[in-house]
Design a protein around this motif. Structure first.
Motif, PDB file in Angstrom:
ATOM      1  N   MET A 197       0.829  -1.199   0.000  1.00 41.87           N
ATOM      2  CA  MET A 197       0.000   0.000   0.000  1.00 41.87           C
ATOM      3  C   MET A 197       0.865   1.251   0.000  1.00 41.87           C
ATOM      4  O   MET A 197       0.591   2.219  -0.730  1.00 41.87           O
ATOM      5  CB  MET A 197      -0.925   0.010   1.220  1.00 41.87           C
ATOM      6  CG  MET A 197      -1.939   1.143   1.218  1.00 41.87           C
ATOM      7  SD  MET A 197      -3.061   1.042   2.633  1.00 41.87           S
ATOM      8  CE  MET A 197      -3.837  -0.546   2.314  1.00 41.87           C
ATOM      9  N   VAL A 198       1.929   1.212   0.788  1.00 39.33           N
ATOM     10  CA  VAL A 198       2.862   2.346   0.818  1.00 39.33           C
ATOM     11  C   VAL A 198       3.545   2.495  -0.535  1.00 39.33           C
ATOM     12  O   VAL A 198       3.696   3.605  -1.058  1.00 39.33           O
ATOM     13  CB  VAL A 198       3.904   2.159   1.936  1.00 39.33           C
ATOM     14  CG1 VAL A 198       4.986   3.239   1.846  1.00 39.33           C
ATOM     15  CG2 VAL A 198       3.236   2.181   3.298  1.00 39.33           C
ATOM     16  N   GLY A 199       3.955   1.368  -1.126  1.00 38.49           N
ATOM     17  CA  GLY A 199       4.637   1.407  -2.413  1.00 38.49           C
ATOM     18  C   GLY A 199       3.784   1.967  -3.523  1.00 38.49           C
ATOM     19  O   GLY A 199       4.269   2.670  -4.410  1.00 38.49           O
ATOM     20  N   VAL A 200       2.485   1.682  -3.492  1.00 37.65           N
ATOM     21  CA  VAL A 200       1.574   2.212  -4.504  1.00 37.65           C
ATOM     22  C   VAL A 200       1.326   3.701  -4.290  1.00 37.65           C
ATOM     23  O   VAL A 200       1.123   4.451  -5.248  1.00 37.65           O
ATOM     24  CB  VAL A 200       0.242   1.429  -4.480  1.00 37.65           C
ATOM     25  CG1 VAL A 200      -0.806   2.111  -5.331  1.00 37.65           C
ATOM     26  CG2 VAL A 200       0.453   0.003  -4.964  1.00 37.65           C
ATOM     27  N   SER A 201       1.369   4.151  -3.051  1.00 37.79           N
ATOM     28  CA  SER A 201       0.982   5.520  -2.719  1.00 37.79           C
ATOM     29  C   SER A 201       2.120   6.527  -2.865  1.00 37.79           C
ATOM     30  O   SER A 201       1.871   7.694  -3.205  1.00 37.79           O
ATOM     31  CB  SER A 201       0.438   5.572  -1.288  1.00 37.79           C
ATOM     32  OG  SER A 201      -0.626   4.653  -1.109  1.00 37.79           O
ATOM     33  N   VAL A 202       3.353   6.112  -2.601  1.00 37.13           N
ATOM     34  CA  VAL A 202       4.475   7.053  -2.572  1.00 37.13           C
ATOM     35  C   VAL A 202       5.015   7.268  -3.989  1.00 37.13           C
ATOM     36  O   VAL A 202       5.321   6.302  -4.687  1.00 37.13           O
ATOM     37  CB  VAL A 202       5.599   6.527  -1.656  1.00 37.13           C
ATOM     38  CG1 VAL A 202       6.768   7.504  -1.650  1.00 37.13           C
ATOM     39  CG2 VAL A 202       5.073   6.329  -0.243  1.00 37.13           C
TER      40      VAL A 202
END
Length: 329
Positions: free
Chosen positions: A136-141
């Motif tokens: 989720m972090v990887g998709v968002s940042v």
């Protein structure tokens, strides 16, 4: 099958025609090539001679067809900034971008697929929850934020990896590669991770969702009832049947990575096509901008066409469905 191939190639040609028109519009409205190529001391006769040589004295429709014909021959003119043939300039930069994209693709598939399988097999485990959080972090940042953080940690604070550049390269004919030198491999680590992080996260989430869907199907239940081991069920039956969307996304992913590598290349000053394009925008180098747009679009359209055809070959049901649709029309 032949009709489907012809239709796909026709769609690809239509897309490239639209892209060529957009590139031509860039030539027409982003600046006057004569003003950009000649200095202020040039006489009116010199300006008119250059305008005739570039074909700018012709009607707009003739200019477009002339531009299209030259593009088909790989002739995009001369870079205003570098005073070099544009296609040769891009050819020099393409190996760096290609190398970065291929390594990022390998990372995305090599890390994303196992993590997705792990999260699907044991969805309530701590590792699965951590995987979902990280994805989720990887998709968002954004990629440029990831790049800056990597530089701050591994270059500025720890001094482990170089912050910019490609390192030493080896030339094999006209092709250059950094994979054969220690400094080249080290220089590739951070840009590849920065470029691949979004795709790793996306592939992880895709594989997890597909695996969970497949594991709920009846034939998986029958396989377990037959006494097959969890390893055989999970990897031979379930994983095999959920890789079709991954195959589809791989072609699109490579196109996306090539198209959007310019952000990563700018952050790490990676000497590829993306950095060349950013520099071209800065200096209003129209031929380079138009050539980059058309070449990247051609790669993207070609990859998507190949993936579509592979999809049909792998799943013959699509062939019958498309054939039926063609007859209906």
């Amino acid at each position: 099958m032949l009709a489907i191939v012809i239709r796909r190639l026709g769609n690809a040609a239509l897309v490239m025609l639209v892209v060529a028109f957009v590139a031509f519009v860039i030539f027409q409205f982003l600046g006057d090539p004569v003003q950009l190529m000649l200095n202020e001391q040039a006489s009116a006769a010199e300006r008119e001679a250059l305008r005739v040589r570039l074909g700018l004295d012709q009607p707009v429709i003739m200019q477009f067809f002339s531009f299209l014909l030259r593009a088909l021959q790989g002739d995009f003119g001369v870079s205003y900034r570098n005073q070099q043939d544009v296609i040769m300039l891009i050819a020099e930069r393409f190996p760096a971008t290609f190398e970065l994209v291929m390594v990022a693709t390998v990372l995305a598939l090599g890390i994303g697929i196992p993590l997705g399988v792990l999260a699907a097999i044991n969805p309530r485990s701590l590792a699965a929850r951590a995987t979902r959080l990280i994805s989720m972090v990887g998709v968002s940042v954004p990629a440029f934020v990831v790049g800056i953080v990597l530089i701050l940690i591994f270059s500025v604070e720890l001094n482990w990896l170089p912050a910019f550049g490609r390192g030493d390269v080896v030339h094999i004919g006209r092709w250059s590669t950094g994979l054969l030198t220690p400094s080249g491999r080290i220089a590739l680590i951070m840009p590849a991770i920065s470029l691949a992080l979004f795709q790793i996260s996306f592939i992880t989430r895709l594989v997890t969702a597909e695996m969970l869907e497949v594991l709920r199907t009846d034939y998986i239940k029958f396989a377990r009832a037959r006494g097959l081991s969890d390893r055989a069920v999970n990897f031979h039956h379930a994983l095999k049947n959920c890789l079709m969307p991954v195959v589809t996304m791989t072609g699109m992913m490579i196109g996306d990575l090539i198209a959007f590598a310019l952000v990563t290349e700018t952050v790490f000053q990676w000497p590829g096509m993306g950095l060349l394009f950013v520099q071209a925008v800065t200096f209003i180098d129209i031929p380079v901008m138009a050539a980059y747009l058309m070449i990247v679009s051609f790669i993207f359209v070609t990859l998507n066409t190949i993936v579509d055809l592979i999809y049909v070959l792998v799943d013959p049901r699509l062939l019958h469905g498309m054939a039926g649709g063609a007859r209906a029309h």
